[in-house]
Design a protein around this motif. Sequence first.
Motif, mmCIF file in Angstrom:
data_model
loop_
_atom_site.group_PDB
_atom_site.id
_atom_site.type_symbol
_atom_site.label_atom_id
_atom_site.label_comp_id
_atom_site.label_asym_id
_atom_site.label_seq_id
_atom_site.Cartn_x
_atom_site.Cartn_y
_atom_site.Cartn_z
ATOM 1 N N SER A 95 0.841 -1.202 0.000
ATOM 2 C CA SER A 95 0.000 0.000 0.000
ATOM 3 C C SER A 95 0.872 1.245 0.000
ATOM 4 N N LEU A 96 0.273 2.384 -0.353
ATOM 5 C CA LEU A 96 1.007 3.638 -0.401
ATOM 6 C C LEU A 96 1.308 4.146 1.006
ATOM 7 N N PRO A 97 2.412 4.906 1.170
ATOM 8 C CA PRO A 97 2.731 5.499 2.475
ATOM 9 C C PRO A 97 1.661 6.495 2.902
ATOM 10 N N THR A 98 1.628 6.784 4.197
ATOM 11 C CA THR A 98 0.643 7.703 4.756
ATOM 12 C C THR A 98 1.266 9.059 5.030
ATOM 13 N N PHE A 99 0.620 10.131 4.537
ATOM 14 C CA PHE A 99 1.003 11.495 4.836
ATOM 15 C C PHE A 99 -0.021 12.045 5.837
ATOM 16 N N VAL A 100 0.414 12.370 7.027
ATOM 17 C CA VAL A 100 -0.501 12.811 8.078
ATOM 18 C C VAL A 100 -0.673 14.327 8.029
#
Length: 630
Positions: A95-100
Amino acid sequence: MADSGSGFMVLLLLGLVVVVPYVPVGCSRFVVEKNSLRVTSPDSVKGTYDSAIGNFGIPQYGGSMAGVAMYPEANRNGCEEFDKHNISFRSTPGSLPTFVLVDRGDCFFALKAWNAQKAGASAVLVQDSTDETLITMDLPEDEGNPDYLANITIPSALIEKGFGERLKKALGNHNQEMVSVNLDWREAVPHPDDRVEYELWTNSNDECGVKCDMLMEFVKDFKGPAQILEKGGYTQFTPHYITWYCPQAFTLSKQCKSQCINHGRYCAPDPEQDFSSGYDGKDVVIENLRQLCVFRVANETKKPWIWWDYVTDFQIRCPMKEKKYNEDCAKEVLKSLGLDLKKIEKCMGDPNANSDNPILKEEQDAQIGKGSRGDVTILPTLVVNNRQYRGKLEKGAVVKAICAGFQETTEPAVCLSSDVETNECLENNGGCWQDKSANVTACKDTFRGRVCECPLVDGVQFKGDGYTTCEAAGPGRCKINNGGCWQGSRDGHSYSACLDTKCECPVGFKGDGVKSCEDVNECKEKKACQCPECSCKNTWGSYDCTCSGDLLYMRDHDTCISKTGSETRSAWVAFWVIVVGLAMAAAGGFLIYKYRLRSYMDSEIRAIMAQYMPLDNQSEVPNHVSDQHA
């Protein structure tokens, strides 16, 4: 936080905030370094936006990062650990990384990034709380710098309030598709040519807390790559040191006398912030000046990289904690490096003189922003191709920033190592042309990606679009995979269709010269072995012709002659006999001709003379006279 538009010049000297009135030579300004933030979905917020690079963590200079934005349901300012709220941003495999996305306010910017990183986020986006121009998120400057500052590795970016509200609206609509975001640093550093010019604004003070420790560790770690780049001529490095001046009304005060040299013109904060003990600010200014002169003297000898040796050795051998931060220790280091002490002392000048020091005056002038750089107000600061670096001073991160300053395909080998960038040519050859049999490819790995460009191999230039075709051209091309032409070997014989300018089947073959060349049957096509005594046999690429009996075939004349030497001599004798016979016959014929010609002429002469003087043995010849008429 470092803000802009102040009426004072703010010098953040390695953890100490010094505010002094400052009248710049030109229009001073603090430049906010930005990167590109692109939203690819949903359509309601799709587009490209500016974001300000945070001065902590590790921005991916020269590269980009794709991810999915997420706005937490709790702890929306990110000031607490997300684990306390059972929130995790860790991405599952594939899955794609998370940008918070977090709100500004209530705590340090760096703490928000640290809490997001611990919860598994790959990047943090901070929404500004007011409608204003973007600012730079900096490290906290209080005395209690926490330990986590050195451990932040994810990149961070500040976004405008209006853009943040649109992101939140898209994230709050659960019926829509996910919000896909791409952070792009590829144009954050200019890359005009094949050399990078960079500066490090530093300080010799080693007692200013976490920032000093981070700076000293960076200088030690980065020394190796810096010297490799400089010795190879890939970079041009210049060290700089920030100083401030004491207002004229206070030049005689205890503070200015202890912190300044040259009667208040060049000052630095007291290392211990105690004017009555320990080292003074002027000690720092003098050592900064010495390090500047070390660079200048080393540069005169065409070895500017010695500066890195001096600075690292001085840190190790002359620390303030051991009370060795002094001139005597510095001289010992200079001697060990073979530097000329007299030249360095002459360069430094007199620190007690009531006049300008030309070296430090240049440094103060250089602090003022020129072109795209802006004023240097934060220490330490790295400037790459006249653009201020933002992020953690860490060897790998800084190498990436410097490598981002090279024009594509001109990067040195250190920029293409596996620990700095990913080689896109390793997967499917980057989608470029290649010839596996000759191990030739048009794929060139660069720091920012790959380019498809027909290569130059062993002096032979390939030409084509680089994606679907590349062909060797010019002299020597046959050395590379036979120039892409046909070649074959059989029965100990080898043939090639490669010429300097084209592919053409050799004599004895026919075809296009590229994919195939077929053997020509010279016997069937009546091109050889046509003498009566000859017998023809076709071979691959040629033919064999034999003569009947003991005769020998002569290919150049397409004829047969005797094999033995005696027969050959007899043949030559017969030949010469015939030649001599013919010559004699010709001579005899010529004599007979001459004799007959002479006899004829004699008879004619006798006949003429007889008409006028009859000979004794000849009767009188009548006179033949034409009739004449009146």
